[in-house]
Motif scaffolding. Structure first.
Motif, short mmCIF file in Angstrom:
data_model
loop_
_atom_site.label_atom_id
_atom_site.label_comp_id
_atom_site.label_asym_id
_atom_site.label_seq_id
_atom_site.Cartn_x
_atom_site.Cartn_y
_atom_site.Cartn_z
N ALA A 16 0.83 -1.21 0.00
CA ALA A 16 0.00 0.00 0.00
C ALA A 16 0.86 1.25 0.00
CB ALA A 16 -0.93 -0.01 1.21
N ASP A 17 1.93 1.24 0.79
CA ASP A 17 2.85 2.37 0.85
C ASP A 17 3.49 2.62 -0.51
OD1 ASP A 17 2.28 2.61 3.46
OD2 ASP A 17 4.23 2.02 4.21
N PHE A 18 3.92 1.55 -1.14
CA PHE A 18 4.57 1.67 -2.43
C PHE A 18 3.63 2.27 -3.47
CE2 PHE A 18 5.31 -0.09 -6.66
CZ PHE A 18 6.56 0.47 -6.93
N LEU A 19 2.41 1.74 -3.54
CA LEU A 19 1.45 2.22 -4.52
C LEU A 19 1.06 3.67 -4.24
CD1 LEU A 19 -0.92 -0.88 -4.86
CD2 LEU A 19 0.90 -0.15 -6.41
N GLY A 20 0.80 3.98 -2.97
CA GLY A 20 0.45 5.35 -2.63
C GLY A 20 1.57 6.32 -2.93
N VAL A 23 1.85 6.91 -6.77
CA VAL A 23 0.84 7.84 -7.29
C VAL A 23 1.13 9.26 -6.81
CG1 VAL A 23 -1.63 8.37 -7.39
CG2 VAL A 23 -0.89 5.99 -7.37
N SER A 24 1.64 9.38 -5.59
CA SER A 24 1.95 10.70 -5.04
C SER A 24 3.03 11.41 -5.85
CB SER A 24 2.42 10.58 -3.58
OG SER A 24 1.38 10.11 -2.76
N ARG A 25 3.86 10.66 -6.55
CA ARG A 25 4.89 11.28 -7.39
C ARG A 25 4.26 12.07 -8.54
NH1 ARG A 25 9.95 7.09 -8.23
NH2 ARG A 25 10.57 6.98 -6.03
N LYS A 26 3.05 11.68 -8.92
CA LYS A 26 2.36 12.35 -10.02
C LYS A 26 1.33 13.36 -9.52
CE LYS A 26 4.44 9.78 -13.10
NZ LYS A 26 5.43 10.35 -14.04
N SER A 27 1.05 13.34 -8.23
CA SER A 27 0.06 14.24 -7.66
C SER A 27 0.57 14.74 -6.30
CB SER A 27 -1.28 13.50 -7.51
OG SER A 27 -2.28 14.32 -6.96
N LEU A 30 -1.94 14.24 -0.19
CA LEU A 30 -3.31 14.49 0.27
C LEU A 30 -4.32 14.11 -0.81
CD1 LEU A 30 -5.12 15.54 2.47
CD2 LEU A 30 -4.81 17.86 1.58
N ARG A 31 -4.01 14.42 -2.05
CA ARG A 31 -4.90 14.03 -3.15
C ARG A 31 -5.07 12.51 -3.20
NH1 ARG A 31 -7.85 17.72 -6.52
NH2 ARG A 31 -6.59 19.59 -6.90
N VAL A 32 -3.98 11.79 -2.98
CA VAL A 32 -4.04 10.33 -2.99
C VAL A 32 -4.89 9.83 -1.83
CG1 VAL A 32 -2.70 8.21 -2.79
CG2 VAL A 32 -1.84 10.09 -4.20
N LEU A 33 -4.67 10.40 -0.66
CA LEU A 33 -5.41 9.96 0.53
C LEU A 33 -6.90 10.24 0.41
CD1 LEU A 33 -2.94 11.09 3.33
CD2 LEU A 33 -3.42 8.76 2.59
N VAL A 34 -7.27 11.28 -0.32
CA VAL A 34 -8.68 11.60 -0.52
C VAL A 34 -9.40 10.44 -1.22
CG1 VAL A 34 -10.24 13.08 -1.85
CG2 VAL A 34 -8.46 14.10 -0.45
N VAL A 209 -4.98 13.58 -9.17
CA VAL A 209 -4.44 12.29 -9.60
C VAL A 209 -4.73 12.12 -11.09
CG1 VAL A 209 -4.55 9.79 -9.33
CG2 VAL A 209 -4.78 11.28 -7.32
N PRO A 210 -3.68 12.01 -11.92
CA PRO A 210 -3.90 11.99 -13.37
C PRO A 210 -4.15 10.58 -13.92
CG PRO A 210 -1.55 12.08 -12.91
CD PRO A 210 -2.25 12.03 -11.58
N GLY A 211 -5.22 10.42 -14.66
CA GLY A 211 -5.44 9.18 -15.38
C GLY A 211 -6.15 8.11 -14.57
N ARG A 212 -6.86 7.25 -15.28
CA ARG A 212 -7.64 6.19 -14.64
C ARG A 212 -6.75 5.16 -13.97
NH1 ARG A 212 -12.07 3.52 -18.38
NH2 ARG A 212 -12.68 5.73 -18.35
N THR A 213 -5.62 4.84 -14.58
CA THR A 213 -4.74 3.81 -14.00
C THR A 213 -4.22 4.23 -12.64
OG1 THR A 213 -4.05 3.05 -16.19
CG2 THR A 213 -2.64 2.48 -14.34
N LEU A 214 -3.73 5.47 -12.53
CA LEU A 214 -3.21 5.95 -11.26
C LEU A 214 -4.33 6.08 -10.22
CD1 LEU A 214 -0.60 8.63 -12.35
CD2 LEU A 214 -0.19 6.31 -11.52
N LEU A 215 -5.51 6.44 -10.67
CA LEU A 215 -6.64 6.51 -9.75
C LEU A 215 -6.96 5.13 -9.18
CD1 LEU A 215 -8.84 8.23 -8.47
CD2 LEU A 215 -10.25 7.85 -10.50
N LEU A 216 -6.92 4.13 -10.04
CA LEU A 216 -7.15 2.75 -9.57
C LEU A 216 -6.07 2.31 -8.59
CD1 LEU A 216 -8.35 1.00 -12.87
CD2 LEU A 216 -9.73 1.55 -10.85
N LEU A 217 -4.83 2.71 -8.86
CA LEU A 217 -3.74 2.37 -7.94
C LEU A 217 -3.93 3.04 -6.58
CD1 LEU A 217 -0.57 2.49 -10.24
CD2 LEU A 217 -1.78 0.48 -9.38
N ALA A 218 -4.43 4.27 -6.59
CA ALA A 218 -4.70 4.96 -5.33
C ALA A 218 -5.80 4.24 -4.56
CB ALA A 218 -5.12 6.41 -5.60
N LEU A 219 -6.84 3.79 -5.25
CA LEU A 219 -7.92 3.05 -4.60
C LEU A 219 -7.40 1.71 -4.06
CD1 LEU A 219 -10.80 3.70 -7.16
CD2 LEU A 219 -10.53 4.74 -4.90
#
Length: 288
Positions: A16-20, A23-27, A30-34, A209-219
Motif C-alpha cells: 500500500a505504501d509503495f502504490l500510494g 501515485v503521489s509522485r504524479k500528484s 493528500l490528493r491520494v489519501l482523498v 491524480v492523473p489518469g484512470r490507471t493511477l486513480l485505480l492504484l490509489a484506490l
C-alpha cells in the motif's frame, strides 16, 4: 498464527505504501489519501458486515481515536519525508511506532520467551536499517506515512502516533467483530477531511491524480491499507501486542524491495543487512 497474520499485515502495508507513494509522485499525498481512505473505509465496512458482531459505543470510540492518531501520524510523516531525508525520518518513525507497543505490552504483563524476545529485538534493528536511504536528494520515496519536518523529533511524533494507533486497536477489544476498525477508518477520514479543508482554504491542493490507471492504484492502496488494518487487528487479539506490532512494523522492507524492482533503486549495504536481520528475527519469533 499471530506471526502469519502480522507478517501479512506488514506485506499489505508495504505494498500500500509503495502504490500510494508511486501515485503521489504524479500528484500529492493528500490528493491520494482523498481517494485511498474512503476506499479503505468501504473495504472494512463490508468486512465488518460479513464478519458479524455489533457496533458498540466504547470499542468504536477506541477505534475512532486510534484512527485519528493514525491519520495524524500519516499526514505528519508524509510532510516530513517531503521536506527531509528518509534516512532520518523513516527509521526513527518506524522504531517509535514499534517500541511504544512493546513498552505498553510489557507494562501490561506480557512476557516473551528468550528466543522470541531476541527475534523481536532483531526486528527492531531491522526496521531501522531497511528504512535508511542516502541523505543526498531529499525527494520523498514510496511510503505510506510522511510528516511536518525532517528532524528526529517530528519523526518520533509520527511514530508515536502510529504506536498509539496499534495500542488503541488492542484496547478496543475483539468482542464486537471488526467494527472497531471501521471506527478507526472513520477517524482517519476525519483527519484527511480536516487537512483537505485547511489546504483548500490556502488554495494549495496541488495537481489531481492523473489518469484512470493511477486513480485505480490509489484506490488499491487504500484497500490494501485497510486490509492490513484488519490483519493486524486479528493478529493483536490472537496474541501479544508487543509481538504483533513489531512484526507488522517490518513493512518498510516490502516498500524498499518493490522500489528496487519497479524503479531499479539500488539497495544500500545497510538495507541488505537489515533484510538479513529481519529474516533472522522472524525465524527466531516463529521458532519461539
Amino acid at each position: 498464527m499471530v506471526t502469519i497474520l502480522a507478517l501479512g499485515a506488514a506485506l499489505a502495508y508495504g505494498v500500500a505504501d509503495f502504490l500510494g507513494g508511486a501515485v503521489s509522485r504524479k500528484s500529492t499525498a493528500l490528493r491520494v489519501l482523498v481517494w485511498a481512505v474512503p476506499a479503505g473505509l468501504l473495504v472494512v465496512a463490508v468486512s465488518a458486515l460479513v464478519h458479524g458482531g455489533s457496533m458498540e459505543a466504547a470499542p468504536m470510540a477506541w477505534g475512532f481515536l486510534g484512527g485519528v492518531c493514525g491519520g495524524a501520524g500519516m499526514m505528519t510523516f508524509y510532510r516530513a519525508l517531503a521536506r527531509g531525508p528518509m534516512s532520518v525520518v523513516a527509521p526513527v518513525s518506524a522504531l517509535a511506532g514499534a517500541v511504544l507497543p512493546v513498552g505498553v505490552g510489557t507494562l501490561r504483563g506480557e512476557r516473551l520467551d528468550v528466543a522470541v524476545l531476541l527475534g523481536v529485538l532483531l526486528c527492531l534493528v531491522a526496521i531501522g536499517l531497511v528504512s535508511m536511504e542516502p541523505r543526498k536528494g531529499d525527494a520523498p520515496s514510496p511510503g505510506r506515512r510522511r510528516l511536518l519536518d525532517s528532524g528526529p523529533l517530528t519523526a518520533a511524533v509520527s511514530g508515536t502516533c502510529f504506536g498509539i494507533f496499534f495500542v488503541l486497536l488492542k484496547t478496543a477489544g475483539d468482542g464486537t467483530g471488526l467494527w472497531p476498525i471501521v471506527g478507526a477508518r472513520v477517524g482517519t477520514l476525519a483527519v484527511v477531511v480536516a487537512a483537505l479543508a485547511v489546504v483548500a482554504a490556502r488554495g494549495d491542493l496541488g495537481p489531481p491524480v492523473p489518469g484512470r490507471t493511477l486513480l485505480l492504484l490509489a484506490l488499491l492502496s487504500g484497500a490494501l491499507d485497510a486490509g492490513a488494518n484488519v490483519l493486524y487487528f486479528v493478529a493483536v487479539h490472537a496474541g501479544m501486542l508487543s509481538l504483533a506490532a513489531v512484526l507488522t512494523s517490518l513493512y518498510p522492507a516490502i516498500t524498499v524491495l518493490l522500489a528496487r524492482i519497479a524503479y531499479s533503486e539500488r539497495l544500500q549495504a545497510v538495507q541488505r543487512i537489515g533484510m538479513a536481520i529481519a529474516i533472522a528475527g522472524v525465524a527466531l519469533v516463529t521458532v519461539g
